[in-house]
Design a protein around this motif. Structure first.
Motif, PDB file in Angstrom:
ATOM      1  N   PRO A  24      32.698  26.658  17.365  1.00  0.00           N
ATOM      2  CA  PRO A  24      32.303  27.240  18.651  1.00  0.00           C
ATOM      3  C   PRO A  24      33.281  26.998  19.804  1.00  0.00           C
ATOM      4  O   PRO A  24      33.386  27.823  20.703  1.00  0.00           O
ATOM      5  CB  PRO A  24      30.944  26.611  18.951  1.00  0.00           C
ATOM      6  CG  PRO A  24      30.717  25.561  17.942  1.00  0.00           C
ATOM      7  CD  PRO A  24      31.725  25.703  16.856  1.00  0.00           C
ATOM      8  N   ASP A  25      34.000  25.897  19.766  1.00  0.00           N
ATOM      9  CA  ASP A  25      34.930  25.598  20.854  1.00  0.00           C
ATOM     10  C   ASP A  25      36.374  25.520  20.343  1.00  0.00           C
ATOM     11  O   ASP A  25      37.165  24.707  20.807  1.00  0.00           O
ATOM     12  CB  ASP A  25      34.536  24.314  21.571  1.00  0.00           C
ATOM     13  CG  ASP A  25      34.407  23.122  20.634  1.00  0.00           C
ATOM     14  OD1 ASP A  25      34.575  23.294  19.401  1.00  0.00           O
ATOM     15  OD2 ASP A  25      34.131  22.015  21.128  1.00  0.00           O
ATOM     16  N   SER A  26      36.706  26.388  19.412  1.00  0.00           N
ATOM     17  CA  SER A  26      38.056  26.396  18.838  1.00  0.00           C
ATOM     18  C   SER A  26      39.131  26.660  19.883  1.00  0.00           C
ATOM     19  O   SER A  26      40.274  26.241  19.724  1.00  0.00           O
ATOM     20  CB  SER A  26      38.159  27.431  17.718  1.00  0.00           C
ATOM     21  OG  SER A  26      37.903  28.732  18.211  1.00  0.00           O
ATOM     22  N   TYR A  27      38.767  27.310  20.972  1.00  0.00           N
ATOM     23  CA  TYR A  27      39.710  27.597  22.057  1.00  0.00           C
ATOM     24  C   TYR A  27      40.303  26.334  22.670  1.00  0.00           C
ATOM     25  O   TYR A  27      41.376  26.372  23.282  1.00  0.00           O
ATOM     26  CB  TYR A  27      39.036  28.447  23.144  1.00  0.00           C
ATOM     27  CG  TYR A  27      37.790  27.813  23.714  1.00  0.00           C
ATOM     28  CD1 TYR A  27      37.865  26.873  24.743  1.00  0.00           C
ATOM     29  CD2 TYR A  27      36.535  28.133  23.212  1.00  0.00           C
ATOM     30  CE1 TYR A  27      36.731  26.279  25.254  1.00  0.00           C
ATOM     31  CE2 TYR A  27      35.396  27.560  23.718  1.00  0.00           C
ATOM     32  CZ  TYR A  27      35.492  26.627  24.746  1.00  0.00           C
ATOM     33  OH  TYR A  27      34.366  26.032  25.248  1.00  0.00           O
ATOM     34  N   LEU A  28      39.651  25.196  22.494  1.00  0.00           N
ATOM     35  CA  LEU A  28      40.170  23.935  23.036  1.00  0.00           C
ATOM     36  C   LEU A  28      41.513  23.562  22.410  1.00  0.00           C
ATOM     37  O   LEU A  28      42.294  22.836  23.015  1.00  0.00           O
ATOM     38  CB  LEU A  28      39.161  22.794  22.819  1.00  0.00           C
ATOM     39  CG  LEU A  28      37.865  22.904  23.626  1.00  0.00           C
ATOM     40  CD1 LEU A  28      36.885  21.819  23.198  1.00  0.00           C
ATOM     41  CD2 LEU A  28      38.152  22.846  25.112  1.00  0.00           C
TER      42      LEU A  28
END
Length: 97
Positions: A24-28
């Motif tokens: 869900p927070d792969s953009y980090l």
């Protein structure tokens, strides 16, 4: 260099892109803020996730475990696959052969 593989790179990349998209927070991984991610359209998000998959494929040739947001991507050499996990839970894997 990338990881050794027997399947077509194109197919591996497609599957890996979908797999890392499940984090869900792969953009980090790209040091993006949640607000930046939310502003992206679906095509832009797909491009970011494909770039992430490419980066991971090549980085896993040198480093077998890479944190990605709340998940981790692991090159499992013995089973010829790339595992995607969040915590102790396996989300999915991508076969390299």
């Amino acid at each position: 260099m990338g990881v050794k593989h027997g399947r077509e790179y194109e197919h591996i990349l497609q599957e890996l892109t979908v797999a890392v998209g499940r984090i869900p927070d792969s953009y980090l991984f790209f040091e993006m803020e949640a607000e930046e991610w939310e502003r992206l359209g679906s095509e832009e998000r797909a491009e970011v996730q494909e770039a992430l998959a490419e980066d991971l494929f090549y980085a896993l040739g040198e480093q077998s475990v890479i944190p990605v947001g709340s998940g981790v991507v692991i090159h499992d050499r013995s089973h010829h696959r790339i595992d995607i996990l969040i915590g102790d839970e396996e989300l999915t894997f991508v076969s390299l052969v």
